[in-house]
Design a protein around this motif. Structure first.
Motif, short mmCIF file in Angstrom:
data_model
loop_
_atom_site.label_atom_id
_atom_site.label_comp_id
_atom_site.label_asym_id
_atom_site.label_seq_id
_atom_site.Cartn_x
_atom_site.Cartn_y
_atom_site.Cartn_z
N THR A 133 0.79 -1.23 0.00
CA THR A 133 0.00 0.00 0.00
C THR A 133 0.82 1.28 0.00
N GLY A 134 2.06 1.22 0.44
CA GLY A 134 2.85 2.45 0.50
C GLY A 134 4.25 2.11 0.98
N ALA A 135 5.10 3.14 1.04
CA ALA A 135 6.49 2.89 1.42
C ALA A 135 6.59 2.40 2.86
N THR A 136 5.66 2.80 3.72
CA THR A 136 5.71 2.29 5.09
C THR A 136 5.57 0.77 5.10
N MET A 137 4.60 0.25 4.35
CA MET A 137 4.43 -1.21 4.30
C MET A 137 5.58 -1.87 3.55
N SER A 138 6.14 -1.16 2.57
CA SER A 138 7.27 -1.72 1.84
C SER A 138 8.49 -1.81 2.76
N ASN A 139 8.70 -0.77 3.57
CA ASN A 139 9.78 -0.84 4.57
C ASN A 139 9.50 -1.94 5.59
N PHE A 140 8.25 -2.07 5.97
CA PHE A 140 7.85 -3.11 6.93
C PHE A 140 8.20 -4.49 6.39
N PRO A 176 16.97 8.01 9.15
CA PRO A 176 15.83 7.17 8.73
C PRO A 176 14.52 7.93 8.68
N HIS A 177 13.68 7.55 7.75
CA HIS A 177 12.32 8.09 7.67
C HIS A 177 11.53 7.60 8.89
N SER A 178 10.54 8.39 9.29
CA SER A 178 9.75 8.04 10.49
C SER A 178 9.12 6.65 10.37
N SER A 179 8.85 6.23 9.13
CA SER A 179 8.18 4.93 8.95
C SER A 179 9.09 3.77 9.35
N ILE A 180 10.40 4.00 9.41
CA ILE A 180 11.32 2.94 9.86
C ILE A 180 11.09 2.67 11.34
N ALA A 226 17.94 6.20 0.02
CA ALA A 226 18.14 6.73 -1.32
C ALA A 226 17.08 7.82 -1.48
N GLY A 227 17.43 9.01 -1.02
CA GLY A 227 16.49 10.13 -1.04
C GLY A 227 15.88 10.35 0.34
N THR A 228 16.46 11.28 1.11
CA THR A 228 15.86 11.65 2.40
C THR A 228 14.80 12.73 2.15
N VAL A 229 13.81 12.79 3.01
CA VAL A 229 12.71 13.74 2.74
C VAL A 229 13.13 15.20 2.92
N ASN A 230 14.09 15.48 3.80
CA ASN A 230 14.49 16.88 4.01
C ASN A 230 15.26 17.45 2.83
N VAL A 253 17.24 -0.78 1.59
CA VAL A 253 17.32 0.60 1.08
C VAL A 253 15.92 1.19 0.97
N ASP A 254 15.72 2.29 1.68
CA ASP A 254 14.48 3.05 1.56
C ASP A 254 14.67 4.03 0.40
N ALA A 255 14.18 3.62 -0.76
CA ALA A 255 14.30 4.44 -1.98
C ALA A 255 12.92 4.93 -2.38
N ALA A 256 12.12 5.31 -1.36
CA ALA A 256 10.70 5.62 -1.58
C ALA A 256 10.49 6.51 -2.80
N PHE A 257 11.22 7.63 -2.84
CA PHE A 257 11.12 8.44 -4.06
C PHE A 257 12.46 8.52 -4.80
N GLY A 258 13.57 8.41 -4.05
CA GLY A 258 14.88 8.55 -4.68
C GLY A 258 15.20 7.45 -5.69
N VAL A 282 10.22 1.12 -2.76
CA VAL A 282 9.95 2.24 -3.67
C VAL A 282 8.46 2.56 -3.64
N ASP A 283 8.15 3.83 -3.43
CA ASP A 283 6.77 4.28 -3.44
C ASP A 283 6.34 4.55 -4.88
N LEU A 284 5.09 4.31 -5.16
CA LEU A 284 4.60 4.57 -6.52
C LEU A 284 3.58 5.72 -6.53
N HIS A 285 2.91 5.94 -5.40
CA HIS A 285 1.95 7.05 -5.38
C HIS A 285 2.65 8.40 -5.21
N LYS A 286 3.97 8.39 -5.18
CA LYS A 286 4.71 9.67 -5.18
C LYS A 286 5.15 9.97 -6.61
N TRP A 287 6.38 9.57 -6.95
CA TRP A 287 6.95 10.06 -8.21
C TRP A 287 6.47 9.31 -9.45
C1 LIG Z 1 7.01 8.87 1.89
C2 LIG Z 1 8.15 8.11 2.41
C3 LIG Z 1 7.95 6.98 3.22
C4 LIG Z 1 6.57 6.52 3.69
O1 LIG Z 1 5.73 6.38 2.62
P1 LIG Z 1 4.16 6.15 2.72
O2 LIG Z 1 3.81 5.99 1.30
O3 LIG Z 1 3.60 7.39 3.34
O4 LIG Z 1 3.91 4.95 3.53
C5 LIG Z 1 9.06 6.27 3.62
N1 LIG Z 1 10.30 6.67 3.28
C6 LIG Z 1 10.53 7.79 2.54
C7 LIG Z 1 11.93 8.16 2.20
C8 LIG Z 1 9.45 8.53 2.07
O5 LIG Z 1 9.67 9.61 1.32
#
Ligand SMILES: *Cc1c(COP(=O)(O)O)cnc(C)c1O
Length: 455
Positions: A133-140, A176-180, A226-230, A253-258, A282-287
């Motif tokens: 469903t999202g990067a949080t579950m992908s990290n999970f 680390p992203h908060s989802s970690i 791979a791509g920090t949010v800040n 590797v958390d490459a959610a958008f990077g 890798v998140d898909l509902h982002k980039w």
């Molecule tokens: C957005 C993001 C997440 C969490 O993604 P969700 O889709 O909100 O679960 C995790 N890691 C990084 C680096 C993100 O940018």
């Protein structure tokens, strides 16, 4: 009769949806005005679809943000390509359940789509994956595999014996992203298992030498970014892979958008080494610009994935060479969320999505250049990819930065999210929407400059 009603409902929805999408670029990015209170009673007798659509359009839609539009720069928020919306709609129309393969080719469509994504991110055949469903579950999922791998190293099955069989676990990460933290809590590893590793000066990237000094040969988990949010910073993945050849750890590797840096020859070096990771998010509902919610997880150790997520029941069969998704993801029944991705990739191709990435990165650089010359603001980091991180030039206290964010939002022209970078309250603008154009930059920049000018 049924056909007529269905066609009428879809026709009315198409007309309404088209009008919403046409107006999206001009819609206030964050709505002003009153938000309806969520207190209407349950409709005991139905209002009919026309009544429902009318009520929704009047009561709820005005309060919805234009987060799918071109000038919403908060968090990392993609919109959706029209092809992505169509794919998502068709997922509901066909209403498949690609948990298992029996009687439908929907699972194969998901497999094909996952393979396309693996190719796009330069992962080749070594990685298998699934939609979540999202990067949080992908990290999970990635960290669940890491946990199982730690068990394998210790000669125990965490899936069978539970996490207590593992003893204390060390998880290293730079920024680390908060989802970690959340994933570690959900996995029973605990938020306290996270050991912050010092980052390089003025960077959010791990100081690999300091990490090497912390590792003592006990198997551990390293969560790389791979791509920090800040500041869209990248760990040196190649160096981490090299380090792993000398001391044992699972590299997630958390490459959610990077991860999308891989699409462009100009940025692909940022994810050099990604293919050698043990698990990847890798998140898909982002980039990728498909609707919420969709992400993909990859791993080279699908055998561990089956150990963790195996869902045995007589009617579901046992996992085979090519396990059904029911044995691979936290969900059992699941939506065919791959269809939106399949549609946008088929419609626009890898090239079309590369152009979205390159265009949004270019816009971030242009905003960075404009802000560098704007009185009252100060850039906090170079623009590395699609994120611009800045603060107030004078007295950037948390209150003043929050006030700047409020003023920017109340312009209705753009929306940025506050953060803390390097101990400093800051604002960040993240570009990831397919429809943002250079003309939007003037509006965005003016909104920021005005809000920060007489603060
Ligand atoms: C957005 C993001 C997440 C969490 O993604 P969700 O889709 O909100 O679960 C995790 N890691 C990084 C680096 C993100 O940018």
């Amino acid at each position: 009769m049924v056909e007529d009603v269905t066609a009428d409902v879809l026709d009315a929805t198409t007309r309404y949806a088209a009008s919403i999408l046409a107006a999206l670029p001009g819609r206030p990015v964050v709505p002003g005005g009153d938000v309806p209170t969520a207190t209407d009673p349950l409709p005991v007798s139905g209002k009919g679809f026309a009544g429902a659509l009318d009520l929704f359009a009047r009561r709820w839609a005005p309060g919805f943000s234009a987060s799918a539009g071109p000038r919403y720069l908060g968090f990392v928020t993609g919109g959706s390509t029209p092809a992505g919306i169509a794919g998502d709609w068709l997922a509901a129309v066909f209403d498949q359940n690609p948990a298992a393969s029996d009687g439908s080719s929907a699972s194969d469509l998901e497999r094909e789509t996952v393979r396309w994504l693996a190719t796009m991110f330069g992962l080749g055949d070594a990685h298998a994956g699934a939609f979540v469903t999202g990067a949080t579950m992908s990290n999970f999922v990635g960290l669940a595999l890491a946990r199982e791998w730690l068990g394998e190293q210790a000669g125990v099955s965490v899936a069978d014996a539970g996490v207590a069989a593992l003893g204390p676990v060390k998880v290293y990460s730079g920024a680390p992203h908060s989802s970690i933290h959340k994933a570690l809590s959900m996995l029973g590893l605990g938020r306290d298992s996270l050991r912050p590793v010092p980052t390089l000066p003025d960077r959010e990237a791990i100081d690999v030498a300091r990490l090497a000094a912390e590792l003592d040969g006990t198997p551990a988990i390293v969560v790389a970014n791979a791509g920090t949010v800040n500041t869209a910073d990248f760990d040196d993945l190649r160096a981490l892979v090299e380090l792993r050849s000398r001391t044992p750890f699972w590299l997630h590797v958390d490459a959610a958008f990077g991860g999308f840096a891989a699409l462009s020859p100009s940025f692909a070096h940022l994810v050099d080494g990604l293919a050698d990771a043990d698990s990847i998010c890798v998140d898909l509902h982002k980039w990728l610009n498909v609707p919420y919610d969709a992400a993909v997880q990859f791993t080279r150790r699908r055998d561990l994935q089956v150990k963790v997520f195996r869902n045995s029941a007589a009617y579901l069969g046992t996992p085979t060479e090519n396990p059904d998704f029911v044995h691979l993801t936290p969900e059992n029944s699941r939506r065919l969320r791959a269809l939106a991705t399949w549609f946008t990739l088929t419609t626009h191709g890898q090239d079309g999505h590369r152009r979205i990435v390159e265009r949004t990165v270019d816009l971030a650089h242009r905003l960075g250049d404009l802000l560098a010359d704007t009185p009252g603001v100060r850039l906090l980091a170079p623009v590395r990819l699609n994120v611009v991180c800045f603060t107030l030039a004078d007295a950037p206290t948390p209150e003043r930065v929050a006030e700047a964010a409020r003023r920017i939002a109340s312009s209705g022209d753009t929306f940025l999210t506050p953060t803390v970078y390097n101990g400093q309250p800051a604002l960040r603008a993240a570009f990831s929407n397919w429809s943002t154009r250079p003309a939007d930059l003037t509006t965005i920049h003016t909104a920021i400059a005005n809000a920060c000018k007489d603060l």
